[in-house]
Design an enzyme around this catalytic site. Structure first.
Site, PDB file in Angstrom:
ATOM      1  N   ASP A 232      24.539  26.871  45.982  1.00  0.00           N
ATOM      2  CA  ASP A 232      25.605  27.727  45.445  1.00  0.00           C
ATOM      3  C   ASP A 232      26.918  27.410  46.171  1.00  0.00           C
ATOM      4  O   ASP A 232      27.036  27.614  47.374  1.00  0.00           O
ATOM      5  CB  ASP A 232      25.201  29.194  45.674  1.00  0.00           C
ATOM      6  CG  ASP A 232      26.235  30.162  45.130  1.00  0.00           C
ATOM      7  OD1 ASP A 232      27.284  29.714  44.624  1.00  0.00           O
ATOM      8  OD2 ASP A 232      25.994  31.382  45.234  1.00  0.00           O
TER       9      ASP A 232
ATOM     10  N   HIS B 291      21.475   5.627  51.247  1.00  0.00           N
ATOM     11  CA  HIS B 291      20.206   5.788  51.968  1.00  0.00           C
ATOM     12  C   HIS B 291      20.220   5.010  53.289  1.00  0.00           C
ATOM     13  O   HIS B 291      19.333   5.169  54.116  1.00  0.00           O
ATOM     14  CB  HIS B 291      19.043   5.335  51.084  1.00  0.00           C
ATOM     15  CG  HIS B 291      17.769   6.084  51.331  1.00  0.00           C
ATOM     16  ND1 HIS B 291      17.285   6.330  52.592  1.00  0.00           N
ATOM     17  CD2 HIS B 291      16.895   6.651  50.473  1.00  0.00           C
ATOM     18  CE1 HIS B 291      16.143   7.009  52.493  1.00  0.00           C
ATOM     19  NE2 HIS B 291      15.895   7.228  51.229  1.00  0.00           N
TER      20      HIS B 291
HETATM   21  N1  COA Z   1       8.552  24.453  53.139  1.00  0.00           N
HETATM   22  C1  COA Z   1       7.561  24.899  52.350  1.00  0.00           C
HETATM   23  N2  COA Z   1       6.278  24.473  52.448  1.00  0.00           N
HETATM   24  C2  COA Z   1       6.004  23.574  53.382  1.00  0.00           C
HETATM   25  C3  COA Z   1       6.999  23.041  54.249  1.00  0.00           C
HETATM   26  C4  COA Z   1       8.313  23.529  54.090  1.00  0.00           C
HETATM   27  N3  COA Z   1       9.325  23.100  54.873  1.00  0.00           N
HETATM   28  N4  COA Z   1       6.417  22.127  55.039  1.00  0.00           N
HETATM   29  C5  COA Z   1       5.111  22.082  54.697  1.00  0.00           C
HETATM   30  N5  COA Z   1       4.852  22.965  53.708  1.00  0.00           N
HETATM   31  C6  COA Z   1       3.567  23.225  53.044  1.00  0.00           C
HETATM   32  C7  COA Z   1       3.378  22.143  51.987  1.00  0.00           C
HETATM   33  O1  COA Z   1       3.975  22.525  50.754  1.00  0.00           O
HETATM   34  C8  COA Z   1       1.886  22.034  51.906  1.00  0.00           C
HETATM   35  O2  COA Z   1       1.336  23.083  51.140  1.00  0.00           O
HETATM   36  P1  COA Z   1       0.818  22.838  49.634  1.00  0.00           P
HETATM   37  O3  COA Z   1      -0.367  21.974  49.694  1.00  0.00           O
HETATM   38  O4  COA Z   1       0.533  24.189  49.095  1.00  0.00           O
HETATM   39  O5  COA Z   1       1.932  22.167  48.915  1.00  0.00           O
HETATM   40  C9  COA Z   1       1.465  22.269  53.348  1.00  0.00           C
HETATM   41  O6  COA Z   1       2.504  23.023  53.965  1.00  0.00           O
HETATM   42  C10 COA Z   1       1.275  20.971  54.100  1.00  0.00           C
HETATM   43  O7  COA Z   1       2.453  20.219  54.014  1.00  0.00           O
HETATM   44  P2  COA Z   1       2.591  18.779  54.689  1.00  0.00           P
HETATM   45  O8  COA Z   1       1.990  18.801  56.033  1.00  0.00           O
HETATM   46  O9  COA Z   1       3.998  18.327  54.584  1.00  0.00           O
HETATM   47  O10 COA Z   1       1.657  17.828  53.827  1.00  0.00           O
HETATM   48  P3  COA Z   1       1.823  17.280  52.327  1.00  0.00           P
HETATM   49  O11 COA Z   1       0.516  16.677  51.999  1.00  0.00           O
HETATM   50  O12 COA Z   1       2.382  18.299  51.420  1.00  0.00           O
HETATM   51  O13 COA Z   1       2.888  16.091  52.434  1.00  0.00           O
HETATM   52  C11 COA Z   1       3.925  14.195  53.407  1.00  0.00           C
HETATM   53  C12 COA Z   1       2.611  14.942  53.146  1.00  0.00           C
HETATM   54  C13 COA Z   1       3.639  12.991  54.250  1.00  0.00           C
HETATM   55  C14 COA Z   1       4.526  13.754  52.064  1.00  0.00           C
HETATM   56  C15 COA Z   1       4.912  15.187  54.111  1.00  0.00           C
HETATM   57  O14 COA Z   1       4.350  15.641  55.322  1.00  0.00           O
HETATM   58  C16 COA Z   1       6.258  14.600  54.411  1.00  0.00           C
HETATM   59  O15 COA Z   1       6.483  13.891  55.382  1.00  0.00           O
HETATM   60  N6  COA Z   1       7.224  14.911  53.541  1.00  0.00           N
HETATM   61  C17 COA Z   1       8.602  14.476  53.685  1.00  0.00           C
HETATM   62  C18 COA Z   1       8.907  13.534  52.577  1.00  0.00           C
HETATM   63  C19 COA Z   1      10.383  13.199  52.557  1.00  0.00           C
HETATM   64  O16 COA Z   1      11.066  13.146  53.541  1.00  0.00           O
HETATM   65  N7  COA Z   1      10.880  12.956  51.317  1.00  0.00           N
HETATM   66  C20 COA Z   1      12.214  12.527  51.125  1.00  0.00           C
HETATM   67  C21 COA Z   1      12.291  11.069  51.354  1.00  0.00           C
HETATM   68  S1  COA Z   1      13.907  10.406  51.350  1.00  0.00           S
END
Ligand code: COA
Length: 447
Positions: free
Chosen positions: A393, A153
């Site tokens: 895959d 990481h």
């Molecule tokens: N593919 C599919 N759906 C997506 C997407 C993608 N690439 N990006 C956003 N969406 C969808 C989400 O699923 C969500 O819909 P839902 O409520 O039906 O699930 C909507 O668009 C809004 O998504 P988002 O703006 O990302 O908000 P969130 O509340 O789901 O998540 C965070 C908030 C802060 C967790 C997110 O924005 C984030 O930064 N995630 C990355 C976390 C990460 O990097 N994890 C690994 C860490 S090592």
């Protein structure tokens, strides 16, 4: 489960010579979890004459040519800072066998067996000797396979790790590279001195999340035994939670709450109830946020490194429990919303201004009791909901199951999409043994 027998260990290098030299890491590479993150992929039996080991090794070598920082090694700099030596030292690829059958893994809930399916890192070795990526292929008696991957990481976040793994799979299937990795971390000011002293925003919240009332540190909480559970919420339950939060007095008229926000609010409240806190107990909920699209301009496609940062939502157990779900969810929304370009740049500046980064580094895997702790009374819920974790895959079909390897840190949890059922989610949760049963009760009964 039958024992895992190690047959061979190969060293895999980039297929062609790559740039060598020292690559500066960003502040985000050097804080939070800087140890390795394990994942497992299970596969059905490949066709009879498919040479899995050779296919995986040669495609890995070609993938490492493009993603050559992963073939290098870290080294410590003064003040707990790290640097990456791009030296093509390579990565170990372990070949193993087990008399177990795929069917014996049931629903693939994490078990101690996973530890034998993912190559383990010996952190007693000097950091210059520790590979940044370790891979293991285990063949079961039924012909099914497990690919265990352990990735540093300090070099990649989840998005970049999955970028690498999915490009490796593409190459393995004979396809060209999809998205080239963007390797120049100077775009996040890697290796540069602070530009502004003090940084624009005061980010003291990054230091230590709340402690149990009456405690002077978190050492006692860290010692308690933990257990892991995979808890599924089906689509109807997720929608019920989301609707309840969206219809409450705490709703946000600008945008309705997401699955992540609603479920995480519910997880936070359930943890407070299960832990039996005093009402005035402060508690923080850690959210890991991807900055890639929050920066102006957004980071280039394929940015390869850590571009995530952690923010916390803070409340008290009493407030969270006595208010409706919408209250917790709104707190989480507010914590996420503040992360814009200014916030991101301020955090980089804030970390650059730190004399030493040690207190921001989570070295739990090395037995350290320092660094951020999101265990009792706190919790961290990392979203894997939008990461491309499924459909990997390598040429003989997609995985039958993908999941996190073992993780054993109180309060550490992941929210994953259910691979069989769109809209449903799975919470991979680690809690103290003493709280897990009560958590499950609240998690399922209070929906
Ligand atoms: N593919 C599919 N759906 C997506 C997407 C993608 N690439 N990006 C956003 N969406 C969808 C989400 O699923 C969500 O819909 P839902 O409520 O039906 O699930 C909507 O668009 C809004 O998504 P988002 O703006 O990302 O908000 P969130 O509340 O789901 O998540 C965070 C908030 C802060 C967790 C997110 O924005 C984030 O930064 N995630 C990355 C976390 C990460 O990097 N994890 C690994 C860490 S090592």
């Amino acid at each position: 489960m039958a024992p895992v027998i190690f047959k061979n260990c190969y060293s895999v290098q980039p297929a062609e010579p790559t740039w060598t030299g020292r690559l500066s890491l960003t502040e985000w590479d050097q804080v939070g979890t800087i140890t390795h993150v394990p994942t497992v992929y299970f596969y059905n039996k490949p066709p009879e004459n498919f040479n899995v080991v050779e296919t995986l090794k040669s495609s890995l070598s070609r993938a490492l040519f493009h993603f050559y920082p992963l073939a290098g090694r870290l080294r410590w700099l003064p003040k707990s800072r790290l640097e990456l030596e791009c030296n093509g030292a390579g990565i170990p690829f372990v070949e193993a066998e087990s008399e177990s059958e795929l069917s014996g893994f049931g629903d693939f809930s994490p078990s101690p067996e996973y530890e034998n399916l993912v190559p383990q890192v010996n952190y007693e070795n000097p950091i210059e000797k520790i590979p940044l990526l370790l891979v293991q292929l285990t063949r079961f008696r039924c012909g099914g396979l497990c690919l265990g991957v352990n990735i540093s990481h300090a070099v990649v976040d989840g998005q970049s790790a999955l970028h690498f793994i999915s490009e490796w799979a593409r190459i393995s299937c004979g396809q060209p590279l999809g998205t080239a990795p963007y390797l120049d971390r100077r775009i996040l000011r890697a290796g540069e001195p602070p530009a502004v002293k003090p940084p624009p925003l005061d980010l003291k919240e990054l230091e230590q999340p709340p402690l149990m009332i009456g405690a002077e540190d978190n050492v006692e909480e860290r010692k308690k035994d933990t257990t892991v559970a995979m808890l599924k919420l089906d689509r109807a339950d997720v929608e019920k939670l989301r609707e309840r939060a969206n219809k409450s007095e705490f709703s946000d008229s600008t945008r309705s709450f997401t699955r992540y926000e609603a479920v995480t609010g519910h997880v936070w409240r359930s943890a407070c109830k299960a832990r039996g806190h005093f009402p005035q107990q402060p508690t923080a909920l850690g959210v890991c946020i991807d900055s890639r699209s929050r920066m102006q301009p957004p980071l280039p496609q394929g940015y390869f490194g850590n571009a995530t940062l952690d923010v916390i939502a803070v409340s008290t157990s009493g407030e969270l429990i006595s208010n409706p779900l919408g209250y917790a969810v709104r707190k989480i929304r507010e914590a996420i919303k503040k992360v814009n370009d200014e916030y991101v740049r301020s955090e980089i500046e804030y970390l650059k201004n730190q004399e030493d980064l040690k207190k921001f580094q989570d070295l739990h895997a090395l037995g350290s009791t320092e660094g951020p702790f999101y265990g009792n009374p706190n919790l961290g819920v990392v979203s894997w909901l939008t990461l491309p974790i499924y459909g990997l895959d390598f040429g003989w079909g997609k995985e039958v199951y993908m999941g996190p390897g073992t993780h054993d840190f109180d309060g550490d949890s992941l929210l994953l999409p259910d691979h069989e059922d769109a809209g449903s989610v799975v919470l991979a949760l680690c809690l103290q043994v003493a709280h897990m049963e009560a958590f499950k009760k609240h998690f399922y009964e209070d929906i």
